[in-house]
Design a protein around this motif. Structure first.
Motif, PDB file in Angstrom:
ATOM      1  N   PRO A 211     -15.054  -0.264 145.549  1.00  0.00           N
ATOM      2  CA  PRO A 211     -14.646  -1.871 145.892  1.00  0.00           C
ATOM      3  C   PRO A 211     -14.945  -2.432 144.584  1.00  0.00           C
ATOM      4  O   PRO A 211     -15.289  -1.696 143.490  1.00  0.00           O
ATOM      5  N   ARG A 212     -13.777  -3.499 144.685  1.00  0.00           N
ATOM      6  CA  ARG A 212     -13.913  -4.377 143.673  1.00  0.00           C
ATOM      7  C   ARG A 212     -15.155  -5.596 143.266  1.00  0.00           C
ATOM      8  O   ARG A 212     -15.447  -6.149 144.411  1.00  0.00           O
ATOM      9  N   GLY A 213     -15.683  -5.810 142.514  1.00  0.00           N
ATOM     10  CA  GLY A 213     -16.004  -7.170 141.783  1.00  0.00           C
ATOM     11  C   GLY A 213     -15.599  -8.020 141.134  1.00  0.00           C
ATOM     12  O   GLY A 213     -14.119  -7.584 140.359  1.00  0.00           O
ATOM     13  N   ASP A 214     -15.763  -9.187 141.576  1.00  0.00           N
ATOM     14  CA  ASP A 214     -15.087  -9.824 140.851  1.00  0.00           C
ATOM     15  C   ASP A 214     -16.534 -10.198 139.863  1.00  0.00           C
ATOM     16  O   ASP A 214     -18.010 -10.994 140.403  1.00  0.00           O
ATOM     17  N   PHE A 215     -16.223 -11.205 138.779  1.00  0.00           N
ATOM     18  CA  PHE A 215     -17.402 -11.891 137.486  1.00  0.00           C
ATOM     19  C   PHE A 215     -17.834 -12.633 138.325  1.00  0.00           C
ATOM     20  O   PHE A 215     -17.540 -13.727 138.882  1.00  0.00           O
ATOM     21  N   ASP A 216     -19.198 -12.740 138.194  1.00  0.00           N
ATOM     22  CA  ASP A 216     -20.193 -14.209 138.799  1.00  0.00           C
ATOM     23  C   ASP A 216     -20.905 -14.536 136.865  1.00  0.00           C
ATOM     24  O   ASP A 216     -20.213 -15.506 137.048  1.00  0.00           O
ATOM     25  N   ARG A 217     -20.965 -13.815 136.383  1.00  0.00           N
ATOM     26  CA  ARG A 217     -21.997 -14.364 135.103  1.00  0.00           C
ATOM     27  C   ARG A 217     -22.320 -13.379 134.343  1.00  0.00           C
ATOM     28  O   ARG A 217     -22.013 -11.580 135.366  1.00  0.00           O
ATOM     29  N   GLY A 218     -22.555 -13.400 133.142  1.00  0.00           N
ATOM     30  CA  GLY A 218     -22.750 -12.171 132.413  1.00  0.00           C
ATOM     31  C   GLY A 218     -23.265 -12.175 130.781  1.00  0.00           C
ATOM     32  O   GLY A 218     -23.418 -14.252 130.629  1.00  0.00           O
ATOM     33  N   GLY A 219     -23.728 -11.639 130.113  1.00  0.00           N
ATOM     34  CA  GLY A 219     -24.265 -12.012 128.617  1.00  0.00           C
ATOM     35  C   GLY A 219     -24.636 -11.104 127.945  1.00  0.00           C
ATOM     36  O   GLY A 219     -25.006  -9.699 128.695  1.00  0.00           O
ATOM     37  N   ALA A 220     -24.864 -11.120 126.757  1.00  0.00           N
ATOM     38  CA  ALA A 220     -25.905 -10.030 126.231  1.00  0.00           C
ATOM     39  C   ALA A 220     -27.331  -9.900 126.273  1.00  0.00           C
ATOM     40  O   ALA A 220     -28.027 -10.748 126.119  1.00  0.00           O
ATOM     41  N   LEU A 221     -27.618  -8.428 126.322  1.00  0.00           N
ATOM     42  CA  LEU A 221     -28.670  -8.034 125.485  1.00  0.00           C
ATOM     43  C   LEU A 221     -29.751  -7.776 124.621  1.00  0.00           C
ATOM     44  O   LEU A 221     -28.960  -6.443 124.242  1.00  0.00           O
ATOM     45  N   ALA A 222     -30.059  -8.444 123.827  1.00  0.00           N
ATOM     46  CA  ALA A 222     -30.847  -8.231 123.076  1.00  0.00           C
ATOM     47  C   ALA A 222     -31.481  -6.437 123.177  1.00  0.00           C
ATOM     48  O   ALA A 222     -31.841  -6.667 123.917  1.00  0.00           O
ATOM     49  N   GLU A 223     -31.855  -6.032 122.153  1.00  0.00           N
ATOM     50  CA  GLU A 223     -32.073  -4.728 122.149  1.00  0.00           C
ATOM     51  C   GLU A 223     -33.180  -5.138 122.291  1.00  0.00           C
ATOM     52  O   GLU A 223     -33.659  -4.268 123.111  1.00  0.00           O
ATOM     53  N   GLU A 224     -34.350  -5.954 122.202  1.00  0.00           N
ATOM     54  CA  GLU A 224     -35.390  -5.941 122.578  1.00  0.00           C
ATOM     55  C   GLU A 224     -35.964  -6.246 123.849  1.00  0.00           C
ATOM     56  O   GLU A 224     -36.811  -6.002 124.110  1.00  0.00           O
ATOM     57  N   ARG A 225     -35.083  -7.217 124.384  1.00  0.00           N
ATOM     58  CA  ARG A 225     -35.184  -7.070 126.059  1.00  0.00           C
ATOM     59  C   ARG A 225     -34.509  -5.966 126.969  1.00  0.00           C
ATOM     60  O   ARG A 225     -35.092  -6.166 128.201  1.00  0.00           O
ATOM     61  N   TRP A 226     -33.012  -4.711 126.413  1.00  0.00           N
ATOM     62  CA  TRP A 226     -32.834  -4.188 126.691  1.00  0.00           C
ATOM     63  C   TRP A 226     -33.373  -3.359 127.412  1.00  0.00           C
ATOM     64  O   TRP A 226     -34.347  -1.988 128.046  1.00  0.00           O
ATOM     65  N   THR A 227     -34.578  -2.480 126.258  1.00  0.00           N
ATOM     66  CA  THR A 227     -35.387  -1.315 125.745  1.00  0.00           C
ATOM     67  C   THR A 227     -35.840  -1.495 127.055  1.00  0.00           C
ATOM     68  O   THR A 227     -36.511   0.463 127.766  1.00  0.00           O
ATOM     69  N   PRO A 228     -37.256  -2.105 127.908  1.00  0.00           N
ATOM     70  CA  PRO A 228     -37.895  -2.377 128.392  1.00  0.00           C
ATOM     71  C   PRO A 228     -37.011  -2.015 129.679  1.00  0.00           C
ATOM     72  O   PRO A 228     -37.987  -0.995 130.328  1.00  0.00           O
ATOM     73  N   LEU A 229     -36.475  -3.169 130.025  1.00  0.00           N
ATOM     74  CA  LEU A 229     -35.387  -2.807 131.016  1.00  0.00           C
ATOM     75  C   LEU A 229     -34.428  -1.429 131.581  1.00  0.00           C
ATOM     76  O   LEU A 229     -34.684  -0.594 132.627  1.00  0.00           O
ATOM     77  N   ARG A 230     -34.001  -0.231 130.429  1.00  0.00           N
ATOM     78  CA  ARG A 230     -33.577   0.374 130.457  1.00  0.00           C
ATOM     79  C   ARG A 230     -35.000   1.038 130.860  1.00  0.00           C
ATOM     80  O   ARG A 230     -34.391   2.479 131.061  1.00  0.00           O
ATOM     81  N   ALA A 231     -35.803   1.847 130.353  1.00  0.00           N
ATOM     82  CA  ALA A 231     -36.861   2.418 130.320  1.00  0.00           C
ATOM     83  C   ALA A 231     -37.175   2.266 131.864  1.00  0.00           C
ATOM     84  O   ALA A 231     -37.498   3.614 132.727  1.00  0.00           O
TER      85      ALA A 231
END
Length: 320
Positions: free
Chosen positions: A234-254
């Protein structure tokens, strides 16, 4: 993705008929015979050429007639052009030149005798071009073949070395939006959760270990149109995005890494998220934001499937 396509074309243009140990020969288009179509007056690339991408189709065109003397050349191509807002467009570009002596000489060359040795399997292309005489008549000439039945390199090099002036451009389509450019996300990306679950085969992705990139990551959200949902990739078309800082990504990654095995489900996602590092290292993570809400971890060690939920999907949506 586009850089890969450009690289493949560039390498094809530089490859000559070199032996390889398979003994195979490429599928070469038939050489045209007869007289070429001579048009009374040039209009534009838009009206003269339905598609102006480089290709081997000059092999199929009749050769330059002995009584036609080129005085100018028009080259039509489709490069990617950056915009002031950071986005990019694919444009049709029309360029002209009058120093055609080397090109004319290359077009007068005969076919080389066909070799009985092995040839590479590539089929190099040449830019879409037409030659005009002093009276303004124009035609698309064919190009002679080399020993492997491919376009002679002399003609390809003559076109590449032409001194040309751009006289017209027109936008064909958007390649990258300003929004995608500002986030570093691609305009289109395949939903690998849907691709993997569409053809699981004998691989048990549920039992494989999971991992995810560390540090700062980029989060890109994509929409999947109904016609693409349930397809093999399935092809996905861009909607939105951005950078996640390490302190925000770390708990989501867990939370992503703690997800359990996937549940039986046949629904198709209309939205998905992609997590990856800006430099592309460390693997990628895909998360369906609706449908079955499955997760796919794609790392150097292999791919693994896990099960997300609505709360995790909503947290991902709020992250950008």
């Amino acid at each position: 993705m586009r850089s890969l396509a450009v690289l493949v074309l560039a390498l094809a243009g530089l490859t000559a008929c070199a032996p390889r140990d398979t003994g195979d020969h490429p599928a070469v288009p038939p050489v045209a015979t007869g007289a070429p179509i001579i048009n009374p007056a040039w209009t534009s690339c838009e009206t003269a050429a339905a598609q102006t991408v480089a290709g081997p189709d000059a092999l199929e065109l009749p050769r330059l007639p002995a009584d036609f003397t080129p005085a100018a050349v028009v080259v039509c191509d489709e490069p990617i052009q950056p915009r002031a807002d950071g986005g990019e467009d694919v444009v049709q570009r029309e360029r002209r030149g009058t120093d055609v002596a080397a090109l004319t000489a290359a077009l007068r060359l005969p076919d080389q005798p066909r070799t009985t040795s092995a040839c590479t399997m590539d089929l190099p292309g040449i830019a879409w071009f037409a030659v005009l005489d002093a009276g303004g008549r124009w035609l698309r000439p064919g190009v002679a073949t080399d020993a492997c039945g491919k376009l002679r390199i002399e003609a390809r090099q003559a076109v590449e070395r032409l001194e040309l002036t751009t006289v017209r451009t027109r936008v064909l389509r958007e390649m990258t939006s300003s929004a995608a450019a500002s986030t570093g996300c691609q305009m289109a990306w395949a939903d690998m959760v849907g691709a993997v679950t569409a053809d699981l085969g004998s691989i048990d992705y549920a039992k494989r270990p999971v991992d995810a990139p560390k540090g700062q990551v980029r989060l890109c959200l994509y929409r999947v149109e109904p016609a693409e949902q349930g397809s093999g990739k399935p092809r996905g078309d861009f909607d939105r995005g951005g950078a996640l800082a390490e302190e925000r990504w770390t708990p989501l990654r867990a939370k992503l890494l703690a997800a359990g095995p996937p549940s039986p489900c046949t629904a198709h996602a209309s939205r998905f998220a992609l997590f990856l590092r800006p430099d592309g290292t460390g693997g990628t993570v895909y998360a369906e934001l609706d449908g079955c809400r499955r997760l796919f971890f794609d790392t150097m060690a292999g791919g693994a499937l896990r099960q997300g939920d609505q709360a995790l999907a909503e947290e991902i949506e709020r992250a950008v």
